[in-house]
Design an enzyme around this catalytic site. Structure first.
Site, PDB file in Angstrom:
ATOM      1  N   ASP A 147     -10.938   2.701   3.724  1.00 20.15           N
ATOM      2  CA  ASP A 147     -11.303   1.187   3.719  1.00 20.15           C
ATOM      3  C   ASP A 147     -12.916   1.009   3.629  1.00 20.15           C
ATOM      4  O   ASP A 147     -13.282  -0.054   3.364  1.00 20.15           O
ATOM      5  CB  ASP A 147     -10.718   0.579   4.980  1.00 20.15           C
ATOM      6  CG  ASP A 147      -9.589  -0.339   4.701  1.00 20.15           C
ATOM      7  OD1 ASP A 147      -9.278  -0.660   3.417  1.00 20.15           O
ATOM      8  OD2 ASP A 147      -9.084  -0.873   5.593  1.00 20.15           O
ATOM      9  N   LYS A 191       0.861  -1.141  -0.071  1.00 24.21           N
ATOM     10  CA  LYS A 191       0.038   0.058   0.269  1.00 24.21           C
ATOM     11  C   LYS A 191       0.968   1.203  -0.103  1.00 24.21           C
ATOM     12  O   LYS A 191       0.592   2.143  -0.712  1.00 24.21           O
ATOM     13  CB  LYS A 191      -0.997  -0.001   1.193  1.00 24.21           C
ATOM     14  CG  LYS A 191      -2.034  -1.055   1.097  1.00 24.21           C
ATOM     15  CD  LYS A 191      -2.853  -1.446   2.378  1.00 24.21           C
ATOM     16  CE  LYS A 191      -3.804  -2.482   2.019  1.00 24.21           C
ATOM     17  NZ  LYS A 191      -4.218  -3.139   3.305  1.00 24.21           N
ATOM     18  N   GLN A 200      -4.299  -1.502   9.582  1.00 22.95           N
ATOM     19  CA  GLN A 200      -4.291  -2.949   9.084  1.00 22.95           C
ATOM     20  C   GLN A 200      -4.857  -3.956  10.004  1.00 22.95           C
ATOM     21  O   GLN A 200      -4.386  -4.021  11.148  1.00 22.95           O
ATOM     22  CB  GLN A 200      -2.529  -3.262   8.754  1.00 22.95           C
ATOM     23  CG  GLN A 200      -2.329  -4.692   8.119  1.00 22.95           C
ATOM     24  CD  GLN A 200      -3.112  -4.475   6.493  1.00 22.95           C
ATOM     25  OE1 GLN A 200      -2.985  -3.500   5.777  1.00 22.95           O
ATOM     26  NE2 GLN A 200      -3.850  -5.616   6.288  1.00 22.95           N
TER      27      GLN A 200
END
Ligand code: NAD
Length: 302
Positions: free
Chosen positions: A121, A54, A98
């Site tokens: 997200d 990412k 994460q």
């Protein structure tokens, strides 16, 4: 005739080129540089490789990006304070924690603490609700489902009026992609059926699908005879079924299989995504797209 292969690798590369241009234009017009922070708690090797990918993508697009590593014994309170700090940092437009995070921390509490306007997200209940309402209300689309929709659209499949069957009802893939495909608008307006472990006759539903999206996490669950000739098949499943030695590095690498028997299915489907190289490369790309969108909104540009 063998199916067209929908390459997520190629489509993701195209979208990243578009995002690179958008990022440069945004900077030139408004001085705003998309900012992304990825917070990693602990050193889980899979998580390390995800955040590294990412960060690499963010760098390549010209973002302002921060990798924030925290020890696995960080307290819930300290992690919450860290999230609040980035919520209040005007240079940051996207915050990603994460997953998974260690068990002593309430994952829901952390995800719900992220400012919904920086929740790239799209896991915050406010954004899940916005997605359900659809239209302009949906600020971000969750990354894997958004990638699936983009693959269908860019592969040239008509979604309006199409029978879409989704196998799986997870909060990460099944439910949101079903929601996206039933909205009015571009790349959607479909008639959607969701099938799952409680469904009586999986095969009969799959056979009706013009667009079949499979996210069950069961290797080769979907048999070739379940596929309507000419259908668009999106295989989200990534299942490790063993290990092999890489010819490139000489090191062991996992053998991955999708939820669809690709070799047999490609003789019947009109188009199909491979595993790997299908949905996978799209997920990070959509995270970058959400971050650019967030930065644009903060700059007052739609
Ligand atoms: P999950 O385990 O949370 O959900 C799976 C869903 O499939 C459940 O709703 C379940 O009801 C359904 N299901 C399972 N077995 C079934 C069966 N035999 N018949 C009918 N329905 C069945 O999984 P998930 O997070 O949605 O992920 C699904 C797959 O997609 C996994 O292989 C995962 O690794 C993969 N995935 C890939 C990406 C990517 O970026 N490529 C992202 C997310 C998930």
């Amino acid at each position: 005739m063998a199916a067209r292969i929908i390459s997520g690798t190629e489509i993701a590369a195209q979208i990243r080129e578009e995002l690179k241009k958008e990022t440069a234009e945004l900077k030139e017009k408004s001085g705003v540089v998309p900012g992304l922070v990825t917070i990693l708690v602990g050193k889980n090797p899979a998580s390390v490789s995800y955040v590294t990918a990412k960060q690499k993508a963010a760098h390549e697009l010209g973002f302002y990006s921060i990798q924030d590593d925290q020890p696995d014994d960080i307290s819930e309170e300290s992690l919450l304070q860290l999230v609040y700090r980035y919520n209040n940092d005007s240079k940051i437009h996207g915050i990603l924690v994460q997953l998974p995070i260690p068990k002593h921390i309430d994952e829901k509490k952390i995800l719900n603490a992220i400012d919904p306007d920086k929740d790239v997200d799209c896991f915050h209940p406010i954004n899940v609700g916005r997605l359900m309402i659809g239209g302009d209300e949906a600020r971000f689309l969750p990354c894997t489902p958004a990638g699936i929709q983009e693959l269908i659209v860019r592969a040239g499949f008509e979604t309006s009026g199409a029978e879409v069957v989704v196998v799986g009802r997870s909060n990460i893939v099944g439910k949101p992609i079903a929601n996206i495909m039933l909205q009015k608008g571009r790349g959607a307006n479909s008639t959607v059926t969701v099938v799952h472990t409680g469904t009586k006759d999986l095969e009969s539903h799959c056979k009706r699908a013009d667009i079949l999206i499979v996210a069950a996490g069961v290797p080769h669950l979907v048999k070739p005879e379940w596929i309507k000739p000419g259908a668009c098949v999106i295989d989200v499943g990534v299942n490790r079924v063993g290990e092999k030695i890489s010819e490139k590095t000489g090191k062991p690498v996992p053998i991955l299989k999708g939820d669809v028997d690709f070799d047999a299915a490609k003789e019947i489907a009109g188009a199909i995504t491979p595993v790997p190289g299908g949905v996978g490369p799209m997920t990070i790309t959509m995270l970058m797209k959400n971050t650019v969108k967030s930065a644009k909104i903060s700059a007052g540009i739609k």
